[in-house]
Design a protein around this motif. Sequence first.
Motif, PDB file in Angstrom:
ATOM      1  N   VAL A  44      13.290  35.532   0.676  1.00  0.00           N
ATOM      2  CA  VAL A  44      11.914  35.156   1.766  1.00  0.00           C
ATOM      3  C   VAL A  44      11.841  34.043   1.619  1.00  0.00           C
ATOM      4  O   VAL A  44      10.677  33.942   0.630  1.00  0.00           O
ATOM      5  CB  VAL A  44      10.887  36.077   2.607  1.00  0.00           C
ATOM      6  N   ARG A  45      10.791  33.466   2.010  1.00  0.00           N
ATOM      7  CA  ARG A  45      10.029  31.988   2.263  1.00  0.00           C
ATOM      8  C   ARG A  45       8.390  31.824   2.970  1.00  0.00           C
ATOM      9  O   ARG A  45       9.101  32.428   4.501  1.00  0.00           O
ATOM     10  CB  ARG A  45      10.626  30.814   2.324  1.00  0.00           C
ATOM     11  N   ARG A  46       7.939  31.770   3.180  1.00  0.00           N
ATOM     12  CA  ARG A  46       6.872  30.900   4.518  1.00  0.00           C
ATOM     13  C   ARG A  46       7.449  29.365   4.984  1.00  0.00           C
ATOM     14  O   ARG A  46       7.437  28.894   4.038  1.00  0.00           O
ATOM     15  CB  ARG A  46       4.835  30.987   3.891  1.00  0.00           C
ATOM     16  N   LEU A  47       6.896  29.536   6.430  1.00  0.00           N
ATOM     17  CA  LEU A  47       7.584  28.374   7.047  1.00  0.00           C
ATOM     18  C   LEU A  47       6.468  28.178   7.949  1.00  0.00           C
ATOM     19  O   LEU A  47       6.233  29.083   8.217  1.00  0.00           O
ATOM     20  CB  LEU A  47       8.866  28.036   7.045  1.00  0.00           C
ATOM     21  N   PRO A  48       6.486  26.865   8.065  1.00  0.00           N
ATOM     22  CA  PRO A  48       5.641  26.353   9.299  1.00  0.00           C
ATOM     23  C   PRO A  48       5.742  27.037  10.459  1.00  0.00           C
ATOM     24  O   PRO A  48       7.459  27.018  10.722  1.00  0.00           O
ATOM     25  CB  PRO A  48       4.889  25.389   9.397  1.00  0.00           C
ATOM     26  N   PRO A  49       5.447  27.550  11.608  1.00  0.00           N
ATOM     27  CA  PRO A  49       6.041  27.885  13.417  1.00  0.00           C
ATOM     28  C   PRO A  49       6.974  26.690  13.839  1.00  0.00           C
ATOM     29  O   PRO A  49       6.419  25.269  13.642  1.00  0.00           O
ATOM     30  CB  PRO A  49       5.394  28.175  13.633  1.00  0.00           C
ATOM     31  N   GLN A  50       8.419  26.868  14.173  1.00  0.00           N
ATOM     32  CA  GLN A  50       8.794  25.939  14.294  1.00  0.00           C
ATOM     33  C   GLN A  50       8.017  25.270  15.998  1.00  0.00           C
ATOM     34  O   GLN A  50       7.713  25.951  17.024  1.00  0.00           O
ATOM     35  CB  GLN A  50      10.583  25.956  14.256  1.00  0.00           C
ATOM     36  N   GLN A  51       8.752  24.000  16.016  1.00  0.00           N
ATOM     37  CA  GLN A  51       7.736  23.509  17.115  1.00  0.00           C
ATOM     38  C   GLN A  51       9.408  23.255  18.047  1.00  0.00           C
ATOM     39  O   GLN A  51       8.818  22.853  20.055  1.00  0.00           O
ATOM     40  CB  GLN A  51       7.711  21.465  16.633  1.00  0.00           C
ATOM     41  N   LYS A  52      10.408  23.488  17.691  1.00  0.00           N
ATOM     42  CA  LYS A  52      11.413  23.507  18.447  1.00  0.00           C
ATOM     43  C   LYS A  52      12.168  24.365  18.146  1.00  0.00           C
ATOM     44  O   LYS A  52      12.586  25.360  17.677  1.00  0.00           O
ATOM     45  CB  LYS A  52      12.807  21.973  17.968  1.00  0.00           C
ATOM     46  N   LEU A 288       8.711  23.042  22.080  1.00  0.00           N
ATOM     47  CA  LEU A 288       7.769  24.108  22.365  1.00  0.00           C
ATOM     48  C   LEU A 288       6.091  22.949  22.166  1.00  0.00           C
ATOM     49  O   LEU A 288       6.258  21.759  22.206  1.00  0.00           O
ATOM     50  CB  LEU A 288       7.634  25.113  21.333  1.00  0.00           C
ATOM     51  N   ALA A 289       5.293  24.313  23.312  1.00  0.00           N
ATOM     52  CA  ALA A 289       3.701  23.699  22.427  1.00  0.00           C
ATOM     53  C   ALA A 289       3.522  23.421  21.677  1.00  0.00           C
ATOM     54  O   ALA A 289       3.670  24.280  20.653  1.00  0.00           O
ATOM     55  CB  ALA A 289       3.372  24.489  23.860  1.00  0.00           C
ATOM     56  N   ASP A 290       3.142  22.419  20.859  1.00  0.00           N
ATOM     57  CA  ASP A 290       2.161  22.200  19.662  1.00  0.00           C
ATOM     58  C   ASP A 290       0.840  23.546  19.167  1.00  0.00           C
ATOM     59  O   ASP A 290       0.454  23.744  19.847  1.00  0.00           O
ATOM     60  CB  ASP A 290       1.569  20.603  19.730  1.00  0.00           C
ATOM     61  N   ARG A 291       1.558  23.571  18.368  1.00  0.00           N
ATOM     62  CA  ARG A 291       0.708  24.544  17.280  1.00  0.00           C
ATOM     63  C   ARG A 291       0.153  24.661  15.842  1.00  0.00           C
ATOM     64  O   ARG A 291       0.080  24.853  15.254  1.00  0.00           O
ATOM     65  CB  ARG A 291       1.323  26.050  17.162  1.00  0.00           C
ATOM     66  N   PRO A 292      -0.534  23.652  15.988  1.00  0.00           N
ATOM     67  CA  PRO A 292      -1.260  22.885  15.051  1.00  0.00           C
ATOM     68  C   PRO A 292      -1.817  23.964  13.899  1.00  0.00           C
ATOM     69  O   PRO A 292      -2.234  23.890  12.647  1.00  0.00           O
ATOM     70  CB  PRO A 292      -2.329  21.781  14.679  1.00  0.00           C
ATOM     71  N   ASN A 293      -2.526  24.472  14.643  1.00  0.00           N
ATOM     72  CA  ASN A 293      -3.563  25.618  13.758  1.00  0.00           C
ATOM     73  C   ASN A 293      -2.526  27.341  13.458  1.00  0.00           C
ATOM     74  O   ASN A 293      -3.114  27.771  12.909  1.00  0.00           O
ATOM     75  CB  ASN A 293      -4.674  25.798  13.997  1.00  0.00           C
ATOM     76  N   ALA A 294      -1.146  26.826  14.111  1.00  0.00           N
ATOM     77  CA  ALA A 294      -0.592  28.657  13.480  1.00  0.00           C
ATOM     78  C   ALA A 294      -0.283  28.176  12.037  1.00  0.00           C
ATOM     79  O   ALA A 294       0.002  27.508  11.549  1.00  0.00           O
ATOM     80  CB  ALA A 294       0.821  28.363  13.920  1.00  0.00           C
ATOM     81  N   ALA A 295      -0.697  30.105  11.180  1.00  0.00           N
ATOM     82  CA  ALA A 295       0.431  30.540  10.648  1.00  0.00           C
ATOM     83  C   ALA A 295       0.942  30.241   9.950  1.00  0.00           C
ATOM     84  O   ALA A 295       1.876  30.452  10.860  1.00  0.00           O
ATOM     85  CB  ALA A 295      -0.975  31.585   9.770  1.00  0.00           C
ATOM     86  N   ASP A 296       1.896  29.833   8.803  1.00  0.00           N
ATOM     87  CA  ASP A 296       3.015  30.322   8.602  1.00  0.00           C
ATOM     88  C   ASP A 296       3.382  31.547   8.484  1.00  0.00           C
ATOM     89  O   ASP A 296       2.423  32.507   8.194  1.00  0.00           O
ATOM     90  CB  ASP A 296       2.998  29.436   6.731  1.00  0.00           C
TER      91      ASP A 296
END
Length: 365
Positions: A44-52, A288-296
Amino acid sequence: MKSLHAFVATIAVGSLLVSGCQKQEHSVPTSAADSTSSYLIDTVRRLPPQQKLVLNGAVTFDQEDVIRVFPLVSGNVETINAPLGTYVKKGQALAVIRSGDISTYVNDYQADKSDLEVALQNEKNVSAQYKAGFASETDYLTARNAVKKAEEELSKSTNILQVYGGSSNSGNPYFTVKAPIAGYVVQRDVNAGQDLRSDSQNPLFTISSLKQVWVMANVYEQDIPLIRQGQAVTVNVLAYPDKVFTGTIGNVSSVLDEQARVLKVRIVLANPEGLLKPDMFATVHAQLADRPNAADQLAVPQKALVFDRDQYYVVVQTAPNKYAIREVSVSQNTTRYAFVTGGGLQPGDRVVTEGSLLIYSDLTN
């Protein structure tokens, strides 16, 4: 190397008490060599939310640019001149039907033609008698009306014969099915030798220009909030892996598919070169809409997910040769990963990918 079935056969039969949190553990007695050959483990890993958002779908013809050709007469199909996928011109013969209806229309035409000839000859005789004083004006008007009625009947039978493609000079009972527009035969539901009814609800041919096509894509429930009408997308197909097609989401269905539990979206694509063919498999990428501050977020490989009883689960390796089932919620799917919450998962937890369904089935039986 032992197969997956051999691996499952080595699992000791035991009872598994699945609690509400589903953190009961179960041992799987097997050697290290067997474990590496029978299934795979990932973390299991932490990743930034996908933009696509990646969707799967299939190409189909534009339902608003399609003509369905129905049989106008009953009869037996003699020949088929337009195989599936063929490009046809407007007016081109698609099939030939031997039809008793055409014989009836030809006979009606011939009868009406004879009636007119008789009426004209009768009018000529009555007219001469009327001028000589041997016939009344009523007789003359009656003869004139008979001619007019015969002309109307002949005109009607002539038009019917023209509509159905019959020949007034030939008694051949053949009806030719012609293409009403230029385009590709995208569906064909008729074969030589087949008997047809004029009131059939099934079209013989479906023709589309394919200048514009649709892609019907599947959206899972958790991804529905990310999709909207008018959204720009890119599409890839297996036939042209290096080519990117651009389009927009033209329609988002309001009804969920009961079996697949997906929502259908329609993507409109221009197809000027005719490269896209109906039933091609398509992969859709929605920006998808940009989410620059979204947490991993926590992410697991797609193969780690097990779907059962309308819920998602993962099989976690809690210790060497010990496993537990964890229920999770999927917030977003991508090609490689599923972003999940719940189940008490933490970064670094080991989840089974290859073989997860077999272990899950054994632990729950």
